[in-house]
Design a protein around this motif. Structure first.
Motif, mmCIF file in Angstrom:
data_model
loop_
_atom_site.group_PDB
_atom_site.id
_atom_site.type_symbol
_atom_site.label_atom_id
_atom_site.label_comp_id
_atom_site.label_asym_id
_atom_site.label_seq_id
_atom_site.Cartn_x
_atom_site.Cartn_y
_atom_site.Cartn_z
ATOM 1 N N TYR A 202 0.691 -0.979 -0.056
ATOM 2 C CA TYR A 202 -0.079 -0.117 0.017
ATOM 3 C C TYR A 202 0.998 1.113 0.032
ATOM 4 O O TYR A 202 1.988 1.052 0.355
ATOM 5 C CB TYR A 202 -1.043 0.045 1.259
ATOM 6 N N VAL A 203 0.270 2.452 -0.442
ATOM 7 C CA VAL A 203 1.003 3.527 -0.307
ATOM 8 C C VAL A 203 0.288 4.541 0.482
ATOM 9 O O VAL A 203 -1.079 4.697 0.198
ATOM 10 C CB VAL A 203 1.342 4.292 -1.761
ATOM 11 N N LEU A 204 0.901 5.076 1.567
ATOM 12 C CA LEU A 204 0.274 6.290 2.273
ATOM 13 C C LEU A 204 0.410 7.667 1.586
ATOM 14 O O LEU A 204 1.502 7.927 1.714
ATOM 15 C CB LEU A 204 0.576 5.960 3.767
ATOM 16 N N ALA A 205 -0.633 7.935 1.231
ATOM 17 C CA ALA A 205 -0.409 9.412 0.503
ATOM 18 C C ALA A 205 -1.653 10.333 0.962
ATOM 19 O O ALA A 205 -2.406 10.183 1.207
ATOM 20 C CB ALA A 205 -0.727 9.004 -1.008
ATOM 21 N N PHE A 206 -1.037 11.621 0.569
ATOM 22 C CA PHE A 206 -2.134 12.494 0.554
ATOM 23 C C PHE A 206 -2.676 12.866 -0.769
ATOM 24 O O PHE A 206 -2.130 13.049 -1.872
ATOM 25 C CB PHE A 206 -1.516 13.980 0.942
ATOM 26 N N ASP A 207 -4.129 12.729 -0.703
ATOM 27 C CA ASP A 207 -4.863 12.607 -2.163
ATOM 28 C C ASP A 207 -5.305 14.024 -2.216
ATOM 29 O O ASP A 207 -6.282 14.517 -1.622
ATOM 30 C CB ASP A 207 -6.159 11.678 -1.761
ATOM 31 N N HIS A 208 -5.104 14.700 -3.425
ATOM 32 C CA HIS A 208 -5.189 16.207 -3.789
ATOM 33 C C HIS A 208 -6.748 16.263 -3.995
ATOM 34 O O HIS A 208 -7.334 17.225 -3.790
ATOM 35 C CB HIS A 208 -4.489 16.614 -4.905
ATOM 36 N N LEU A 209 -7.245 15.036 -4.492
ATOM 37 C CA LEU A 209 -8.650 15.142 -5.075
ATOM 38 C C LEU A 209 -9.654 15.248 -3.757
ATOM 39 O O LEU A 209 -10.485 15.992 -3.719
ATOM 40 C CB LEU A 209 -9.058 13.770 -5.949
#
Length: 249
Positions: A202-209
């Motif tokens: 998994y990638v823990l990311a900040f989602d701009h959407l």
């Protein structure tokens, strides 16, 4: 009558490629002769002889066998520490080493420190700081459930490489993502952490959407393009909701 080699002289790149292939051939089990190598590479015996001399000058222990046929070979013990990796290959290997370190297995840690230091030394100065802190951005969790493992698909090699590079460089990336319900969307994310719930990444990311932290399954990323905007690494605490199972898409 003197035979003259009328074939065009090889450029530098051609010769470098040929030297690499020659080294691999000479270390193999199959017997090699100057005549056979010349035929295999489409060059003259004189060119092969020059190539072998260049290789000797570079420190390669090439041994010539006396007698009919002019056999040549490379010391079978040669080659350790002479890997030439591309940037993408180096990034992939570095992340793999970080995973092995996080698993803390004695089987993997025998020479890990030395290998890692040499690998880091191959990066440019401006990338070393990000590289040196990469271990703390890789998380090892519990094994994935049978249900999740059943739906696992092999991620695309190109997607994995671009994800790794954006992760290392701390740059945003545009991805095409397929949700569990099979719907697809295009998003811009900041890949802050990687999480392994074996065998699922998994990638823990900040989602701009959505303008919030989200967790994305790597095998559901169908396409990826590294962006130009860098981001500041957020503390792991910012992803507590994602780690607890919320905001997993």
């Amino acid at each position: 009558m003197t035979n003259i080699d009328t074939r065009p002289r090889a450029n530098t790149q051609d010769r470098m490629t040929r030297l690499e292939r020659l080294a691999a051939q000479l270390k193999g089990d199959a017997p090699c002769t100057i005549e056979g190598l010349a035929l295999a590479h489409g060059v003259s015996r004189r060119t092969i002889a020059r190539d072998l001399e260049i290789m000797r000058e570079q420190g390669l222990p090439i041994e010539a066998e006396r007698g009919r046929g002019g056999g040549v070979r490379l010391d079978a013990n040669w080659g350790v520490g002479r890997l030439n990796l591309s940037y993408a290959e180096s990034v992939d290997l570095l992340i793999s080493l970080a995973v092995a370190e996080q698993m803390n297995s004695p089987l993997f840690l025998a020479q890990m420190g030395s290998v890692r230091r040499q690998l880091i030394g191959s990066f440019s100065r401006d990338k070393r700081r990000a590289v040196e802190g990469i271990k703390n951005r890789i998380l090892i969790g519990a094994a994935a459930s049978v249900t999740v493992q059943t739906s696992l698909e092999a991620p695309q090699k190109r997607v994995v490489q671009r994800l790794h590079q954006a992760f290392l460089s701390q740059k945003d990336m545009e991805i095409t993502y397929r949700r569990e319900d099979m719907s697809e969307s295009v998003r811009v994310i900041e890949p802050h952490y990687l999480l392994l719930n074996f065998p699922v990444w998994y990638v823990l990311a900040f989602d701009h959407l959505r303008q919030e932290p989200r967790t994305f399954r790597c095998d559901r990323i169908l396409a990826a393009t590294e962006g130009f905007e860098t981001f500041k690494l957020a503390p792991l605490s910012a992803f507590e909701g994602a780690l607890s199972g919320n905001n997993v898409i």
